[in-house]
Design an enzyme around this catalytic site. Structure first.
Site, PDB file in Angstrom:
ATOM      1  N   CYS A  28     -21.342  -0.482 -41.732  1.00 40.17           N
ATOM      2  CA  CYS A  28     -22.089  -0.969 -40.567  1.00 40.17           C
ATOM      3  C   CYS A  28     -22.751  -2.307 -40.845  1.00 40.17           C
ATOM      4  CB  CYS A  28     -23.133   0.048 -40.134  1.00 40.17           C
ATOM      5  SG  CYS A  28     -24.423   0.296 -41.362  1.00 40.17           S
ATOM      6  N   ASP A  57     -27.383  -5.544 -47.178  1.00 38.87           N
ATOM      7  CA  ASP A  57     -28.288  -5.300 -48.308  1.00 38.87           C
ATOM      8  C   ASP A  57     -27.515  -5.049 -49.595  1.00 38.87           C
ATOM      9  OD1 ASP A  57     -30.981  -5.640 -47.530  1.00 38.87           O
ATOM     10  OD2 ASP A  57     -30.758  -3.940 -46.188  1.00 38.87           O
ATOM     11  N   HIS A  59     -31.646 -11.751 -40.279  1.00 41.16           N
ATOM     12  CA  HIS A  59     -31.769 -11.173 -38.943  1.00 41.16           C
ATOM     13  C   HIS A  59     -31.535 -12.175 -37.835  1.00 41.16           C
ATOM     14  CE1 HIS A  59     -32.761  -7.552 -41.045  1.00 41.16           C
ATOM     15  NE2 HIS A  59     -32.168  -7.025 -40.002  1.00 41.16           N
ATOM     16  N   GLU A  96     -26.721   0.988 -49.646  1.00 46.70           N
ATOM     17  CA  GLU A  96     -27.189  -0.400 -49.630  1.00 46.70           C
ATOM     18  C   GLU A  96     -27.654  -0.842 -51.004  1.00 46.70           C
ATOM     19  OE1 GLU A  96     -29.082  -1.408 -45.554  1.00 46.70           O
ATOM     20  OE2 GLU A  96     -30.224   0.279 -46.340  1.00 46.70           O
TER      21      GLU A  96
HETATM   22  C1  PEP Z   1     -27.207  -3.649 -43.994  1.00 45.28           C
HETATM   23  O1  PEP Z   1     -28.063  -3.848 -44.859  1.00 45.28           O
HETATM   24  O2  PEP Z   1     -25.992  -3.942 -44.143  1.00 45.28           O
HETATM   25  C2  PEP Z   1     -27.584  -3.058 -42.709  1.00 45.28           C
HETATM   26  C3  PEP Z   1     -26.670  -2.724 -41.832  1.00 45.28           C
HETATM   27  O3  PEP Z   1     -28.926  -2.922 -42.441  1.00 45.28           O
HETATM   28  P1  PEP Z   1     -29.884  -4.152 -41.994  1.00 45.28           P
HETATM   29  O4  PEP Z   1     -29.029  -5.355 -41.783  1.00 45.28           O
HETATM   30  O5  PEP Z   1     -30.590  -3.738 -40.763  1.00 45.28           O
HETATM   31  O6  PEP Z   1     -30.777  -4.257 -43.190  1.00 45.28           O
HETATM   32 MG    MG Z   2     -29.974  -2.901 -44.625  1.00 47.93          MG
END
Ligand code: PEP
Ligand code: MG
Length: 556
Positions: free
Chosen positions: A495, A448, A196, A424
């Protein structure tokens, strides 16, 4: 570092651009003060009491001042939390307890530490809501103890001047309070390309280097030049080096600003380019970068600092703002993805999970708290009433057809017409054909999906080579999901952060992705890359990448 040797640290560049400034480090844990008694004289008792009272007053004043600033910035929830913390520091019963411990021989720091300990136990045992405040109480204690011991304050540093934030790792709750005007770059020792820290840095358009060994040893105030494209941190750079880096970065930005309009390949095949947002604050950048809609609204980011669920009215306002920004676009909202790397205090996982990334997170957590899911879906449906944007709602961490069906049913119940699931979990990609019968669209979360396909925790810096969506196994899973979606006549977007890599974006389109969603600063380079390649070229690149044996070969 010895003279004559390179003064450059190397990590993984995860957010492009260059930033220069003094290092400000996120301090580590505040140590427990030793139990050694003070001198015991009446003068000593008085001095220790005064020191403790002064530290608690200073902590309260600091928290109140930060609360006032949060209120000015419209962050009323943060103001309330800070105000409640200031009251803890000013609590007269706490002061009495500190005084009596000092009278018994404890030093000011030890007395404060122990007095807070009693409250801590009371709160921890007093039900879910109060237990969630233990973290706030610990923070007040640590601030007072840090003052008394003369060690750095815990948490994200506060500075008047812009700085380079250096940390072992950053929690989402730390980064949520950052002032984007103050942070010129991020450098962390841990964290991979999909951590993150990386996602937030890209959303803020701030250069970032993660998985950078040795950065935590940089002294506060050291001037560094961070290159988020090359993944380097240059210590005490020469002015000429700083100038050259700034010129190169400005030239890149100017070149990219020239591409506009909807996303499409060179031969005109549309590939809608959407934005990943964490709340209304990200809309201006998304619109400025020409996003055609929102492909991932990470709603949990709105509520990271909450200890209780947000009200219906608050939720509606936050959703409506995003829907209103794209009157002719799609807005894909993800329901709360709590747990693992994004803990929400009001949705705690069952205690003692040894492996939170494999535990009750995402949809699994919402199935444990169906009232929270139903409340969010209701707020979304109401927020969209009377608006022209197309609201699509998806669930994170979906594993099998039972979960997909249950989510679609919850959406139908709330009056949400377009349910989708994120892909994911490798199991979901492998059985995407089953899932496609239950929902209207897929959105592949490559962050993920890579973490689970390669069994490499996205928080662990040492594994960043395995958190690479160019891994052919990950490309195979993307291809399976996209093909299953196409067979069922469903859309399949991407995404995850993979979509933000211009070369990989072309490969994803070649694998069958029907839209791409990314943080705003990545949109222009991806738009430019697609405009340079035909769909047939994207397909050839996809075949070549999948036939490679390693991530490096696939990228090449
Ligand atoms: C992902 O896992 O690619 C995703 C877009 O969700 P996050 O990064 O918020 O886990
Ligand atoms: Mg994710």
């Amino acid at each position: 570092m010895p003279d004559g040797r390179s003064r450059v640290l190397t990590g993984t560049g995860v957010s492009p651009g260059t930033g220069v400034g003094p290092v400000a480090r996120v301090a580590g844990a505040v140590p427990e003060p030793p139990a050694t008694p003070h001198g015991g004289t009446p003068d000593e008792v008085r001095a220790q009491r005064e020191a403790a009272a002064a530290a608690l007053r200073a902590v309260a004043a600091d928290l109140e001042e930060r609360g006032a600033r949060a209120a000015e910035a419209g962050r009323t929830e943060a103001r309330d939390v800070l105000g409640a913390q200031a009251m803890m520091a000013r609590d007269p019963m706490l002061a009495e307890s500190v005084d009596s411990r000092i009278a018994e021989g404890a030093t000011a720091a030890r007395a404060v530490y122990e007095a807070f300990g009693v409250y801590r136990e009371m709160l921890a045992g007093a039900g879910e809501y109060l237990a969630a405040r233990v973290g706030d109480l610990d923070d007040v204690r640590d601030r007072a103890v840090a003052r008394l011991l003369g060690v750095p304050m815990p948490g994200v540093p506060e500075r008047d001047e812009p700085f380079v934030l250096v940390a072992r790792d950053l929690a989402p709750a730390d980064t949520a309070v950052l002032d984007p005007r103050k942070v010129v770059a991020f450098v962390t020792e841990e964290g991979g390309p999909t951590s993150h820290t990386a996602i937030l840095a890209r959303a803020m358009g701030v250069p970032a280097v993660v998985a950078c060994p040795g950065c935590a040893d940089l002294a506060d105030g050291t001037r560094v030049l961070v290159d988020g494209t090359a993944g380097t941190v240059r210590i005490d750079p020469a002015e000429a080096e700083v100038d050259a880096a700034r010129r190169a970065s400005a030239a890149r930005t100017a070149a990219l600003a020239e591409t506009r309009g909807p996303g499409a390949t060179k031969d005109g095949r549309p590939v809608p380019l959407l934005a990943n947002v964490g709340g209304p604050a990200d809309l201006a950048a998304a619109l400025e970068a020409g996003a055609e809609g929102v492909g991932l609204y990470r709603t949990e980011f709105l509520f990271l600092d909450r200890s209780h669920p947000p009200s219906d009215a608050e939720q509606q306002a936050a959703y409506r703002a995003v829907l209103e920004a794209f009157p002719r676009g799609r807005v894909v909202v993800r329901v709360l993805d709590a747990g693992a790397d994004k803990p929400l205090a009001f949705l705690p996982p069952p205690s003692g999970e040894p492996n939170p990334a494999l535990g009750e997170r995402g949809l699994r957590m919402l199935r444990r708290h169906p009232e929270v899911l139903a409340g969010q879906l209701r707020a979304l449906a109401r927020a969209a009433e009377g608006l022209t944007a197309r609201l699509e709602v998806m669930a994170p961490m979906v594993t099998d057809v039972t979960e997909a069906r249950a989510f679609a049913a919850a959406c139908a119940e709330a009056g949400i017409d377009h349910p989708g699931v994120m892909i994911e979990v490798p199991a979901a990609a492998l059985r995407a054909g089953d899932l496609a019968r239950e929902v209207e669209f897929f959105s592949i979360g490559t962050n993920d999906l890579t973490q689970y396909a390669c069994a490499a925790d996205r928080q662990v810096g040492a594994l960043s080579h395995l958190q690479d969506p160019w891994q052919p196994a990950v490309l195979d899973l993307v291809s399976l999901a996209a093909e299953a979606a196409a067979d069922a006549g469903r859309g399949c977007g991407v995404c995850g952060e993979a979509a933000a890599d211009p070369a990989l974006a072309c490969v994803l389109v070649g694998l069958g992705a029907t839209s791409l969603s990314m943080s705003a600063p990545a949109l222009p380079p991806v738009r430019a890359a697609l405009a340079r390649h035909t769909f047939a070229e994207c397909r050839r690149a996809a075949v070549a990448a999948r036939s490679a044996a390693t991530a490096e070969q696939a990228r090449a």
